[in-house]
Design a protein around this motif. Sequence first.
Motif, PDB file in Angstrom:
ATOM      1  N   GLU A 111       0.830  -1.209   0.000  1.00 24.75           N
ATOM      2  CA  GLU A 111       0.000   0.000   0.000  1.00 24.75           C
ATOM      3  C   GLU A 111       0.863   1.258   0.000  1.00 24.75           C
ATOM      4  O   GLU A 111       0.561   2.242  -0.690  1.00 24.75           O
ATOM      5  N   LEU A 112       1.959   1.222   0.756  1.00 25.53           N
ATOM      6  CA  LEU A 112       2.843   2.378   0.784  1.00 25.53           C
ATOM      7  C   LEU A 112       3.528   2.569  -0.563  1.00 25.53           C
ATOM      8  O   LEU A 112       3.721   3.697  -1.036  1.00 25.53           O
ATOM      9  N   HIS A 113       3.889   1.460  -1.195  1.00 21.83           N
ATOM     10  CA  HIS A 113       4.463   1.532  -2.539  1.00 21.83           C
ATOM     11  C   HIS A 113       3.463   2.160  -3.504  1.00 21.83           C
ATOM     12  O   HIS A 113       3.825   2.978  -4.366  1.00 21.83           O
ATOM     13  N   GLN A 114       2.188   1.805  -3.357  1.00 17.16           N
ATOM     14  CA  GLN A 114       1.143   2.362  -4.224  1.00 17.16           C
ATOM     15  C   GLN A 114       0.979   3.860  -4.001  1.00 17.16           C
ATOM     16  O   GLN A 114       0.889   4.642  -4.958  1.00 17.16           O
ATOM     17  N   VAL A 115       0.951   4.273  -2.727  1.00 20.74           N
ATOM     18  CA  VAL A 115       0.743   5.686  -2.403  1.00 20.74           C
ATOM     19  C   VAL A 115       1.898   6.531  -2.912  1.00 20.74           C
ATOM     20  O   VAL A 115       1.701   7.590  -3.528  1.00 20.74           O
ATOM     21  N   ARG A 169      -8.802  12.466  -5.018  1.00 20.49           N
ATOM     22  CA  ARG A 169     -10.219  12.156  -5.210  1.00 20.49           C
ATOM     23  C   ARG A 169     -10.572  10.977  -4.301  1.00 20.49           C
ATOM     24  O   ARG A 169      -9.692  10.359  -3.704  1.00 20.49           O
ATOM     25  N   ASP A 170     -11.855  10.673  -4.209  1.00 17.64           N
ATOM     26  CA  ASP A 170     -12.275   9.511  -3.432  1.00 17.64           C
ATOM     27  C   ASP A 170     -11.652   8.255  -4.039  1.00 17.64           C
ATOM     28  O   ASP A 170     -11.608   8.089  -5.263  1.00 17.64           O
ATOM     29  N   THR A 171     -11.185   7.361  -3.167  1.00 16.14           N
ATOM     30  CA  THR A 171     -10.562   6.134  -3.650  1.00 16.14           C
ATOM     31  C   THR A 171     -10.616   5.084  -2.562  1.00 16.14           C
ATOM     32  O   THR A 171     -11.134   5.321  -1.462  1.00 16.14           O
ATOM     33  N   HIS A 172     -10.093   3.913  -2.864  1.00 22.23           N
ATOM     34  CA  HIS A 172      -9.975   2.835  -1.882  1.00 22.23           C
ATOM     35  C   HIS A 172      -8.502   2.445  -1.759  1.00 22.23           C
ATOM     36  O   HIS A 172      -7.776   2.414  -2.750  1.00 22.23           O
ATOM     37  N   LEU A 173      -8.091   2.154  -0.539  1.00 23.78           N
ATOM     38  CA  LEU A 173      -6.708   1.754  -0.277  1.00 23.78           C
ATOM     39  C   LEU A 173      -6.695   0.789   0.900  1.00 23.78           C
ATOM     40  O   LEU A 173      -7.183   1.113   1.977  1.00 23.78           O
ATOM     41  N   GLY A 174      -6.169  -0.404   0.667  1.00 23.00           N
ATOM     42  CA  GLY A 174      -6.075  -1.382   1.743  1.00 23.00           C
ATOM     43  C   GLY A 174      -7.407  -1.698   2.395  1.00 23.00           C
ATOM     44  O   GLY A 174      -7.482  -1.906   3.604  1.00 23.00           O
ATOM     45  N   GLY A 175      -8.462  -1.720   1.587  1.00 20.12           N
ATOM     46  CA  GLY A 175      -9.785  -2.011   2.121  1.00 20.12           C
ATOM     47  C   GLY A 175     -10.471  -0.835   2.785  1.00 20.12           C
ATOM     48  O   GLY A 175     -11.587  -0.983   3.314  1.00 20.12           O
ATOM     49  N   PHE A 187      14.300   5.749   3.216  1.00 19.46           N
ATOM     50  CA  PHE A 187      14.542   6.989   2.491  1.00 19.46           C
ATOM     51  C   PHE A 187      13.348   7.378   1.625  1.00 19.46           C
ATOM     52  O   PHE A 187      13.453   8.256   0.765  1.00 19.46           O
ATOM     53  N   GLY A 188      12.207   6.719   1.840  1.00 14.19           N
ATOM     54  CA  GLY A 188      11.031   7.014   1.041  1.00 14.19           C
ATOM     55  C   GLY A 188      11.053   6.261  -0.278  1.00 14.19           C
ATOM     56  O   GLY A 188      11.855   5.356  -0.506  1.00 14.19           O
ATOM     57  N   HIS A 189      10.148   6.669  -1.170  1.00 11.95           N
ATOM     58  CA  HIS A 189      10.016   6.026  -2.479  1.00 11.95           C
ATOM     59  C   HIS A 189       9.276   6.982  -3.395  1.00 11.95           C
ATOM     60  O   HIS A 189       8.529   7.845  -2.951  1.00 11.95           O
ATOM     61  N   GLY A 190       9.495   6.833  -4.675  1.00 14.32           N
ATOM     62  CA  GLY A 190       8.786   7.664  -5.639  1.00 14.32           C
ATOM     63  C   GLY A 190       9.494   8.990  -5.867  1.00 14.32           C
ATOM     64  O   GLY A 190      10.626   9.214  -5.431  1.00 14.32           O
ATOM     65  N   GLU A 191       8.815   9.893  -6.561  1.00 16.72           N
ATOM     66  CA  GLU A 191       9.469  11.133  -6.968  1.00 16.72           C
ATOM     67  C   GLU A 191       9.758  12.061  -5.799  1.00 16.72           C
ATOM     68  O   GLU A 191      10.554  12.996  -5.925  1.00 16.72           O
ATOM     69  N   HIS A 192       9.127  11.846  -4.642  1.00 22.31           N
ATOM     70  CA  HIS A 192       9.387  12.675  -3.465  1.00 22.31           C
ATOM     71  C   HIS A 192      10.300  11.982  -2.461  1.00 22.31           C
ATOM     72  O   HIS A 192      10.406  12.420  -1.316  1.00 22.31           O
ATOM     73  N   PRO A 194       1.670   9.775  -7.759  1.00 25.34           N
ATOM     74  CA  PRO A 194       1.510  11.162  -7.305  1.00 25.34           C
ATOM     75  C   PRO A 194       0.264  11.855  -7.844  1.00 25.34           C
ATOM     76  O   PRO A 194      -0.131  12.894  -7.307  1.00 25.34           O
ATOM     77  N   ALA A 195      -0.339  11.313  -8.893  1.00 28.06           N
ATOM     78  CA  ALA A 195      -1.565  11.928  -9.403  1.00 28.06           C
ATOM     79  C   ALA A 195      -2.736  11.670  -8.455  1.00 28.06           C
ATOM     80  O   ALA A 195      -3.552  12.560  -8.200  1.00 28.06           O
ATOM     81  N   LEU A 196      -2.822  10.454  -7.927  1.00 29.74           N
ATOM     82  CA  LEU A 196      -3.914  10.115  -7.015  1.00 29.74           C
ATOM     83  C   LEU A 196      -3.584  10.503  -5.577  1.00 29.74           C
ATOM     84  O   LEU A 196      -4.443  11.019  -4.852  1.00 29.74           O
ATOM     85  N   PHE A 197      -2.341  10.277  -5.168  1.00 29.19           N
ATOM     86  CA  PHE A 197      -1.914  10.598  -3.803  1.00 29.19           C
ATOM     87  C   PHE A 197      -0.894  11.726  -3.891  1.00 29.19           C
ATOM     88  O   PHE A 197       0.310  11.504  -3.996  1.00 29.19           O
ATOM     89  N   SER A 198      -1.410  12.947  -3.850  1.00 22.68           N
ATOM     90  CA  SER A 198      -0.630  14.129  -4.178  1.00 22.68           C
ATOM     91  C   SER A 198       0.169  14.633  -2.981  1.00 22.68           C
ATOM     92  O   SER A 198      -0.199  14.419  -1.820  1.00 22.68           O
ATOM     93  N   ARG A 199       1.241  15.347  -3.265  1.00 19.48           N
ATOM     94  CA  ARG A 199       2.023  16.038  -2.241  1.00 19.48           C
ATOM     95  C   ARG A 199       1.527  17.461  -2.035  1.00 19.48           C
ATOM     96  O   ARG A 199       2.082  18.211  -1.240  1.00 19.48           O
TER      97      ARG A 199
END
Length: 406
Positions: A49-53, A290-296, A335-340, A57-62
């Motif tokens: 789930e953390l990898h997904q978030v 936006r509204d979404t589902h994550l990990g149930g 050290f995090g993951h993704g573009e941030h 970045p479009a769905l889970f924005s900074r």
Amino acid sequence: MSEAVPLGGPRFQTEPACLYREMRRDHGSVVPVELDGGIPAWLVLGYRELHQVTGDPALFSRDSELWNQWENIPADWPLLPMIGHRQPSVLYTVGERHRQRAAMISNALESVDPFELRRQAERFADELIDTVCLSGEADLVAQYSSLLPVRVLAHLYGFPDDEGPGLVTALNDMIDGRERALAGQSHLASSMARLVADRAEKPADDVVSRMLADDSGFTAEEIVQDLMVMMAAGHQPTADWIGNSLRLMLTDDRFAASLFGGRNSVAEAMNEVLWEDTPTQNVAGRWAARDTHLGGRRVRAGDLLLLGLQGANSDPQVRTDASALTGGNNAHFSFGHGEHRCPFPAQEIAEVIARTGIEVVLDRLPDIDLAVSAGSLTRRPSPWLRGLTELPVRFTSTPALGGTSR
């Protein structure tokens, strides 16, 4: 969130691993939590789930402007230095502008000479050890690890050495996250603003001058904000990396040989800390676009998601055999993951500072041992950054170097 777990309390200090296991058992991989003042958020503990978030970045924005709780946040909320509102820093920019900004920072850090970095880290480490080596005892947190990273970083950025102690105080106040947090943030901001103004007039061979020379068109205020982020993100986690690694080496028989000159064990201990006892435990955060589902869980637009780095590192669904953790497995989220994520050059700088700091201790303080029982060591009562409040040690008294070469 009637079932929300308060993100605070003594268990983050005494038994976070057990607490994360209970959260996962009772709530799953995405846990409803409450921040100071009853502010709701989601804590993402699942590795996948953390990898997904962090990877979407479009769905889970900074972009913190998306937060649906701003109307409930008071002006003196203690977490404001961590969760910014309209702050022009790299943490809260998105899209192409973020990529340009991250590149500016990475290029400025990548230009740091690794040999000079090591030399400066050794110099400051030796100076700190010189203040305690004659006494035969020291607190390696208060007198060493909490002072070393900011001394090195301040030098790389272009600060005079005598401004280091004030920056340490400001950063520690910000880490506390309570009544002194805003004062610490103010001191750091004014110090950075003075340095940026000085380097704009008199460039030098330092990180700030290289950032100012970038042609992407960032303002002085934007660069000040980025430098504040870089200093805060680089200092305390690195200090805790040093302290947590030294604690492991002093209390675990597997690393005893390193106390007598072994160097592979230093790297292994540092890597195990990133998996099992990572300095940055939880990070704020991401906001659902936006509204979404994550990990149930049903996540509403504007909800805040906190990145549970340690929780994800210990996710039993993805953990390998514990013995592999000292073998250089870097698939952790520390050290995090993704573009941030933390820029790679910044990771390298932190690793050099931490490893040099540990090696200088082992070189300079013979027969080092804990001065208290391992069970009496206490941690900072924070859900965000995990580090020791003190690390009392004793050792054979040795003479100071006094500026001589090692």
